[in-house]
Motif scaffolding. Sequence first.
Motif, PDB file in Angstrom:
ATOM      1  N   LEU A 158      17.436 -55.718  74.787  1.00 11.40           N
ATOM      2  CA  LEU A 158      16.420 -56.353  75.635  1.00 11.40           C
ATOM      3  C   LEU A 158      15.463 -57.231  74.828  1.00 11.40           C
ATOM      4  N   GLU A 159      15.860 -57.626  73.625  1.00  9.63           N
ATOM      5  CA  GLU A 159      15.044 -58.466  72.760  1.00  9.63           C
ATOM      6  C   GLU A 159      15.742 -59.814  72.562  1.00  9.63           C
ATOM      7  N   PRO A 160      15.015 -60.858  72.105  1.00  5.69           N
ATOM      8  CA  PRO A 160      15.673 -62.137  71.797  1.00  5.69           C
ATOM      9  C   PRO A 160      16.826 -61.939  70.820  1.00  5.69           C
ATOM     10  N   PHE A 161      17.887 -62.737  70.987  1.00  3.36           N
ATOM     11  CA  PHE A 161      19.091 -62.584  70.159  1.00  3.36           C
ATOM     12  C   PHE A 161      18.764 -62.669  68.687  1.00  3.36           C
ATOM     13  N   LYS A 162      19.415 -61.797  67.913  1.00  4.01           N
ATOM     14  CA  LYS A 162      19.357 -61.852  66.455  1.00  4.01           C
ATOM     15  C   LYS A 162      20.805 -61.953  65.967  1.00  4.01           C
ATOM     16  N   GLU A 163      21.161 -63.079  65.367  1.00  6.16           N
ATOM     17  CA  GLU A 163      22.537 -63.390  64.953  1.00  6.16           C
ATOM     18  C   GLU A 163      23.490 -63.166  66.137  1.00  6.16           C
ATOM     19  N   PRO A 164      23.347 -63.958  67.196  1.00  5.96           N
ATOM     20  CA  PRO A 164      24.171 -63.753  68.392  1.00  5.96           C
ATOM     21  C   PRO A 164      25.648 -64.018  68.146  1.00  5.96           C
ATOM     22  N   PHE A 187      25.756 -61.133  72.574  1.00  9.11           N
ATOM     23  CA  PHE A 187      24.966 -59.963  72.174  1.00  9.11           C
ATOM     24  C   PHE A 187      24.528 -60.150  70.728  1.00  9.11           C
ATOM     25  N   CYS A 188      23.488 -59.383  70.321  1.00 11.50           N
ATOM     26  CA  CYS A 188      23.164 -59.323  68.893  1.00 11.50           C
ATOM     27  C   CYS A 188      24.347 -58.681  68.171  1.00 11.50           C
ATOM     28  N   ARG A 189      24.683 -59.209  66.999  1.00  8.58           N
ATOM     29  CA  ARG A 189      25.827 -58.646  66.273  1.00  8.58           C
ATOM     30  C   ARG A 189      25.620 -57.157  65.976  1.00  8.58           C
ATOM     31  N   SER A 190      24.407 -56.810  65.507  1.00  4.34           N
ATOM     32  CA  SER A 190      24.147 -55.408  65.150  1.00  4.34           C
ATOM     33  C   SER A 190      24.211 -54.494  66.378  1.00  4.34           C
ATOM     34  N   CYS A 191      23.688 -54.996  67.535  1.00  2.00           N
ATOM     35  CA  CYS A 191      23.714 -54.181  68.756  1.00  2.00           C
ATOM     36  C   CYS A 191      25.140 -53.898  69.188  1.00  2.00           C
ATOM     37  N   LEU A 192      25.990 -54.939  69.190  1.00  2.00           N
ATOM     38  CA  LEU A 192      27.382 -54.765  69.626  1.00  2.00           C
ATOM     39  C   LEU A 192      28.155 -53.905  68.637  1.00  2.00           C
ATOM     40  N   ASP A 193      27.902 -54.087  67.328  1.00  2.00           N
ATOM     41  CA  ASP A 193      28.586 -53.266  66.324  1.00  2.00           C
ATOM     42  C   ASP A 193      28.253 -51.787  66.509  1.00  2.00           C
ATOM     43  N   GLU A 194      26.971 -51.479  66.716  1.00  2.64           N
ATOM     44  CA  GLU A 194      26.571 -50.081  66.895  1.00  2.64           C
ATOM     45  C   GLU A 194      27.128 -49.507  68.193  1.00  2.64           C
ATOM     46  N   THR A 195      27.133 -50.324  69.255  1.00  2.00           N
ATOM     47  CA  THR A 195      27.668 -49.849  70.541  1.00  2.00           C
ATOM     48  C   THR A 195      29.144 -49.517  70.423  1.00  2.00           C
ATOM     49  N   TRP A 196      29.916 -50.402  69.832  1.00  2.64           N
ATOM     50  CA  TRP A 196      31.349 -50.163  69.704  1.00  2.64           C
ATOM     51  C   TRP A 196      31.654 -49.060  68.696  1.00  2.64           C
ATOM     52  N   ALA A 197      30.782 -48.890  67.692  1.00  2.99           N
ATOM     53  CA  ALA A 197      30.994 -47.800  66.726  1.00  2.99           C
ATOM     54  C   ALA A 197      30.860 -46.444  67.425  1.00  2.99           C
ATOM     55  N   VAL A 198      29.904 -46.345  68.348  1.00 10.00           N
ATOM     56  CA  VAL A 198      29.727 -45.094  69.104  1.00 10.00           C
ATOM     57  C   VAL A 198      30.809 -44.942  70.162  1.00 10.00           C
ATOM     58  N   GLN A 199      31.167 -46.054  70.808  1.00 10.43           N
ATOM     59  CA  GLN A 199      32.104 -46.016  71.929  1.00 10.43           C
ATOM     60  C   GLN A 199      33.523 -45.753  71.470  1.00 10.43           C
ATOM     61  N   ARG A 252      39.757 -54.052  68.543  1.00 14.19           N
ATOM     62  CA  ARG A 252      38.416 -54.622  68.445  1.00 14.19           C
ATOM     63  C   ARG A 252      38.499 -56.126  68.203  1.00 14.19           C
ATOM     64  N   PRO A 253      37.890 -56.945  69.084  1.00  7.33           N
ATOM     65  CA  PRO A 253      37.984 -58.406  68.943  1.00  7.33           C
ATOM     66  C   PRO A 253      37.254 -58.905  67.692  1.00  7.33           C
ATOM     67  N   GLN A 254      37.749 -60.040  67.181  1.00  8.84           N
ATOM     68  CA  GLN A 254      37.083 -60.698  66.063  1.00  8.84           C
ATOM     69  C   GLN A 254      35.891 -61.484  66.611  1.00  8.84           C
ATOM     70  N   LEU A 255      34.694 -61.199  66.133  1.00 12.27           N
ATOM     71  CA  LEU A 255      33.485 -61.828  66.645  1.00 12.27           C
ATOM     72  C   LEU A 255      33.029 -62.955  65.727  1.00 12.27           C
ATOM     73  N   HIS A 256      32.569 -64.050  66.339  1.00 10.35           N
ATOM     74  CA  HIS A 256      32.079 -65.191  65.572  1.00 10.35           C
ATOM     75  C   HIS A 256      30.640 -65.506  65.982  1.00 10.35           C
ATOM     76  N   LYS A 257      29.848 -65.925  65.014  1.00  8.49           N
ATOM     77  CA  LYS A 257      28.444 -66.225  65.273  1.00  8.49           C
ATOM     78  C   LYS A 257      28.337 -67.432  66.197  1.00  8.49           C
ATOM     79  N   ASN A 258      27.495 -67.325  67.223  1.00 10.02           N
ATOM     80  CA  ASN A 258      27.239 -68.428  68.145  1.00 10.02           C
ATOM     81  C   ASN A 258      26.119 -69.282  67.561  1.00 10.02           C
ATOM     82  N   THR A 259      26.504 -70.293  66.782  1.00 14.03           N
ATOM     83  CA  THR A 259      25.507 -71.087  66.051  1.00 14.03           C
ATOM     84  C   THR A 259      24.607 -71.880  66.985  1.00 14.03           C
TER      85      THR A 259
END
Length: 368
Positions: A17-23, A32-44, A60-67
Motif C-alpha cells: 500500500l506504499e508507492p512502488f519501490k523498484e517496480p 508490484f514492489c520487487r521485495s513485496c512480490l519476492d516475499e509473497t511468493w517465498a511464503v506462498q 516462478r516467472p522471470q521479473l524485469h524492472k519497470n523502468t
Amino acid sequence: MAELLPLTEELSCSICLEPFKEPVTTPCGHNFCRSCLDETWAVQGPPFRCPQCRTSYQVRPQLHKNTVLCSVVERLAIVEQARAPGDGWTPPVRAAAPSTVAQVACDHCLKEPAVKTCFVCTASFCQEHLRPHLDSPAFRDHPLQPPVRDLQRRKCPQHNRLRDFFCPEHGECICHVCVIEHKTCSPMSLSQASADLENKLRYKLTIMYSQINGASKALEDVQARQQGVQEATNRKIEQLRQEYLEIKALIDASEASSTRKIKEEEKRVHSKLDTIHQVLLKKKSEIQALKEKIEDGLKEGDEFEFLEKASKLQGIVTKPVYVPKVELDHELIHCVYQGTLDLKNELKRATRQLQERKPKEAPGPGNP
C-alpha cells in the motif's frame, strides 16, 4: 495535493500500500514492489499466483524492472516533496530559542545578569563589564551573541575551543581545529546544519505520516478479512449441517470430523491473520513513538541540543508496512463438502438397495 491523489493510488503497490519501490511487472501485466512480490511468493510457494488477479504460474516467472513506472514514481515523489504537507496536517514548528538574559550570570562579577556572550573570550558579560568590548578597538573582532548557557559544555574536549561547526558525516559538533581533521567531510555552520537537518526531519515526518496511514489501512483490511473468513466458514458449516440433518443418525462421527477440519482451517488462517495484526500494531506503535520523538525534537529551540537529538533521530530507519497474503484452503473445504455429498448419496443408494433386497430376503410362510 488533491489532484495528485488518484495518480498516487495508481502508483502504489497493492501489497504494501506504499508507492512502488523498484517496480516489476508480472506476465499478466500487474505491477508490484520487487521485495513485496519476492516475499509473497517465498511464503506462498508454487504454484505462484499474482496477488491481484490470482493468475497461477507453476514455474516462478522471470521479473524485469519497470523502468518507465520507476521514473514516474520518482518524479511524483519529487513533486510531493516540493509541496507543503496538506490534508489537514500541519508540521510542528520549532520553538524559538528561549530568552536567557535572566538565567546567565556575568562571568566577571558573578552577580549581574549577562546581556552578551563573547565566543572569543568564551565568557558572558553584564552591561557594565561589556563596555570594553564596545569601546575598545582591541575587541572589535570579537563577535557578540545573546547570552549562552553552559559554554563549557559547548567546548571541544580535545582542543578546548567552541564547537561552532557540525560534521554531517559523523553527526557531531566540532570546533575550527577539528575541521582540519575532518577535511574529507563537509562541515557546515551550526545554523546551516540545523536548517538542513530540520528540513530532512520534516520530510521524514511526512513519510512517517504516510506510513502510519498505510498501517491503519492495512489493519482495517486485516480486520475485514478476519470477519470475511469467519463468515465464509460459518456459511460452509451451516451447509454441512443441513446435509448432515438427513444422515445424522448414521454418521454423527463423520459430521464431527468434517466440521473439525474446517474449524482447524479457520483457526489456522485466523491465527496467521492475528499474528499479522499484532505485528502491524507493534510496527505502528514504533513508528508513532519515533514520530513523537521527532516532533519533540523539532520543538527544541536550542540549536546545539537540537542537533544532538536530530542527528540520532535522522539515522533511525523505518520500513513500509508489508501484509502477506493469507487465505483459506478452499480446495480442502471443497473436498470436505464434496465428500459429505458423496457419502450422503452413497448412503441413500445403499439404503435403497437394502430396502429393495428386503422383500427378496424375507422368509416366506413355508420357509423355515
